[in-house]
Design a protein around this motif. Structure first.
Motif, PDB file in Angstrom:
ATOM      1  N   LYS A 189       0.813  -1.217   0.000  1.00 18.29           N
ATOM      2  CA  LYS A 189       0.000   0.000   0.000  1.00 18.29           C
ATOM      3  C   LYS A 189       0.844   1.264   0.000  1.00 18.29           C
ATOM      4  O   LYS A 189       0.424   2.305  -0.507  1.00 18.29           O
ATOM      5  N   ASN A 190       2.015   1.199   0.607  1.00 20.13           N
ATOM      6  CA  ASN A 190       2.818   2.411   0.764  1.00 20.13           C
ATOM      7  C   ASN A 190       4.269   2.043   1.039  1.00 20.13           C
ATOM      8  O   ASN A 190       4.603   0.867   1.230  1.00 20.13           O
ATOM      9  N   ILE A 191       5.122   3.059   1.066  1.00 21.15           N
ATOM     10  CA  ILE A 191       6.552   2.815   1.260  1.00 21.15           C
ATOM     11  C   ILE A 191       6.839   2.315   2.669  1.00 21.15           C
ATOM     12  O   ILE A 191       7.731   1.489   2.865  1.00 21.15           O
ATOM     13  N   GLU A 192       6.082   2.797   3.668  1.00 26.34           N
ATOM     14  CA  GLU A 192       6.321   2.304   5.028  1.00 26.34           C
ATOM     15  C   GLU A 192       6.137   0.797   5.098  1.00 26.34           C
ATOM     16  O   GLU A 192       6.944   0.084   5.692  1.00 26.34           O
ATOM     17  N   GLY A 193       5.026   0.300   4.501  1.00 24.41           N
ATOM     18  CA  GLY A 193       4.793  -1.139   4.502  1.00 24.41           C
ATOM     19  C   GLY A 193       5.879  -1.879   3.745  1.00 24.41           C
ATOM     20  O   GLY A 193       6.372  -2.915   4.191  1.00 24.41           O
TER      21      GLY A 193
END
Length: 627
Positions: free
Chosen positions: A323-327
């Protein structure tokens, strides 16, 4: 036998050497440990494998030695509690957990030990911490002056902007409100500036000192390619580079997890599935096998992974875009925790972008939240489409400057770039003309057929072969147009609309947005990388290579290393613990290289603390001597 200690060691260094067997702290660990021992609050951002646990375990031991009592560790996962408590026991530290796996009598025993000062670190889930019974225990400790420290692990779970938000973490404000003066340390491996600010606000850590380590994991090679045949691409990657290694493969859906794991087994690999739809006992059994056996590939949804301490995971693969860069960063960070070389491989495609955008748009969240999530998705797509250094992009997202790494796919093999602005304008013009001509909207395949001039039944049925844009992009390949649409969707220059059929089924169609105008006018260029997805290759098994930790050992030392690993596996089975809890591969490699002849020779080897030297020293010497 006690390890040799310098007479000038601080209490923290003495614990580090005697208990954990490490000569010195790494990076900011020492500053964090000294700050917390002195009673300060701290927010710690440190990459996976950077040694976060020591940042609260060492202060917990020192503060108890000073008569300050027990440290409470808030941990979200039962499996993580078990392994960390087991590792502390191996190091000679009194630790325990309270969770649903304990019987009533076992729970009472832990509570009694807690009240009598027999426990240095107690692990508990956030849900339990907020129960009246547990708060009563804490009240008793607090008023007796025996509540030393709160450590909040995986602190990003408190933030709605984080990639793994858990509402029960919000209730942890009680720690500050109810137990004033007890220091708190919140730790996470992944948080951008927005998430950090939310952690501070939600946990009331406004006065905490921030310790932000470099997010760089130089031992991980980042590789991203366009998705064509994901199973064939994944098999090619594993069989050519990691045929006998432990790894994690992330998929978006439970069904895909089951199918992908079965396909890997059919290909001759040891693979297990993991997702929230499996019975709890099956999930636990599969996780235990992954932690305790070698060479298993876990295929999982994001339900798997938080707190997994297995150090020798040699690769993490994504067959669906996160979903995103953090994930993405958190998940890829589970590779190479031992500091040895590892790979982060991902395949992404147009459908990934469509799915992620749809999930955001259809969520019941506020428009503000959706906008933030769209921005995070855009950043991840920019990383995937990037033609420059992946690591520079990744670290830049977290506000860290870096120079090209020379180790990612783009640095090693710079991709060709093409200008997709003309193709983008032709696609947008076609979406507009289709809407004007028929009053209907259509999906990606139909729009691309019109642009490429394909005379399909559907194109002729709606008369779209008469449109002025029919065939204007016949020189573009389907892969090129998909790449352009991927970027238009991610940047919001194209929107998605769900159309419901009488049958109850639905499909996604394309529409213009406010962001379409500057692209149509040519004010916003669309630059893309050439397709890099590899064609399926014949399966070739790599010759068995030595484990990464032993790669630089000579033949005799490698033989000792293999014997030590076999002995460690037996001990781990007896203790019902993962092998790395007994000794990491790096410790075994150091022993094999030193070829010790006495207990004194084992001192100073990283990971050989006093308790382990006493418990295993004689056996290690026996194995090294070949007896």
């Amino acid at each position: 036998m006690s390890p040799r200690l310098s007479p000038a060691l601080s209490p923290a260094h003495a614990v580090l050497q005697a208990v954990f067997g490490y000569e010195r702290f790494r990076g900011p660990q020492q500053a964090i440990v000294e700050h917390v021992i002195a009673g300060g609050d701290a927010l710690v951002l440190m990459p996976t494998g950077g040694g976060k646990s020591l940042c609260y375990q060492v202060p917990a031991i020192v503060r108890q030695q000073q008569g300050r009592g027990v440290t409470i560790v808030v941990s979200p996962l039962i499996a993580l509690m078990h392994d960390q408590v087991g590792a502390l026991h191996e190091a000679g530290v009194s630790a325990a957990f309270l969770n649903s796996t304990l019987s009533y009598d076992e729970t009472q025993d832990v509570e009694l030990r807690l009240q009598t000062g027999d426990i240095t670190l107690l692990y508990a889930a956030p849900e339990r911490l907020n129960t009246p019974r547990f708060l009563g225990l804490l009240d008793s400790l607090y008023h007796g002056g025996h509540l030393s420290l709160f450590a909040i692990d995986e602190a990003h779970c408190v933030s709605q902007w984080g990639h793994d938000f858990r509402p029960e973490y919000r209730a942890l404000t009680v720690l500050h409100e109810r137990y004033a003066g007890v220091p708190r340390i919140a730790l996470t491996a992944t948080a951008d500036a927005l998430t950090r600010a939310d952690i501070v606000e939600r946990l009331q850590l406004e006065g905490a000192q921030h310790f932000v380590s470099s997010f760089d994991r130089p031992n991980i090679r980042y590789r991203i390619e366009e998705k064509k045949e994901p199973l064939a691409q994944l098999l090619r990657f594993i069989e050519r580079e990691h045929p006998d290694d432990a790894g994690v493969v992330y998929c978006q859906s439970r069904k895909r997890v089951e199918e992908m794991s079965a396909a890997l087994v059919d290909a001759g690999l040891k693979s297990l599935p993991y997702h929230a739809g499996l019975p709890a006992e099956v999930r636990q059994q599969n996780q235990d096998r992954f932690l305790r056996e070698e060479g298993i590939v876990m295929v999982a949804t994001i339900a798997f992974g938080m707190g997994i301490d297995k150090p020798d995971v040699r690769f993490v693969a994504h067959v669906d875009m996160p979903k995103n860069i953090e994930g993405y960063y958190q998940e890829t960070g589970r590779a190479g925790r031992d500091g040895l070389n590892a790979d982060a491989w991902m395949a992404y495609g147009l459908q990934d972008v469509v799915n992620q955008r749809r999930m955001i748009d259809e969520s019941p969240a506020s428009e503000e939240f959706k906008q933030v999530m769209r921005g995070k998705l855009d950043a991840l797509l920019a990383l995937a489409e990037a033609t420059d250094c992946r690591r520079v992009r990744l670290l830049g997202y977290f506000g860290e400057y870096s120079t090209p790494c020379g180790n990612c796919d783009n640095c090693l093999n710079p991709p060709a770039v093409w200008d997709g602005t003309d193709a983008a304008r032709k696609l947008l013009s076609t979406i507009y003309r289709v809407q004007q001509a028929s009053g209907l909207s259509f999906g990606t395949g139909h729009i691309m057929d019109i642009v490429r001039g394909k005379d399909t039944e559907k194109v002729k049925q709606f008369g779209h072969d008469k449109l002025s844009t029919f065939g204007v992009g016949k020189d573009y390949s389907e892969a090129q147009l998909r790449g352009v649409l991927r970027q238009l969707l991610a940047t919001g220059a194209v929107g998605l609309q769900k159309v419901m059929l009488e049958s109850g089924h639905s499909f996604d169609t394309l529409s213009l947005t406010e962001g379409s105008r500057p692209v149509l006018k040519g004010d916003v260029p669309v630059l893309l990388r050439e397709s890099t997805a590899s064609a399926p290759a014949k399966r070739t098994r790599r010759s068995t290579a030595p484990p990464a930790a032993a790669a630089n050992l000579g033949p005799d030392a490698q033989a000792r290393f293999i014997n030590l690993k076999a002995w460690r596996a037996e001990v781990a089975r007896e203790h019902n613990l993962p092998a790395y809890v007994i000794f990491h591969d790096a410790t075994l490699a150091a022993i094999a290289e030193r070829n010790p002849a006495s207990l004194d020779d084992l001192q100073g080897i990283s990971g050989m603390g006093a308790k382990k030297l006493e418990a295993y020293g004689a056996e290690v010497l026996r194995v090294v001597e070949g007896r």
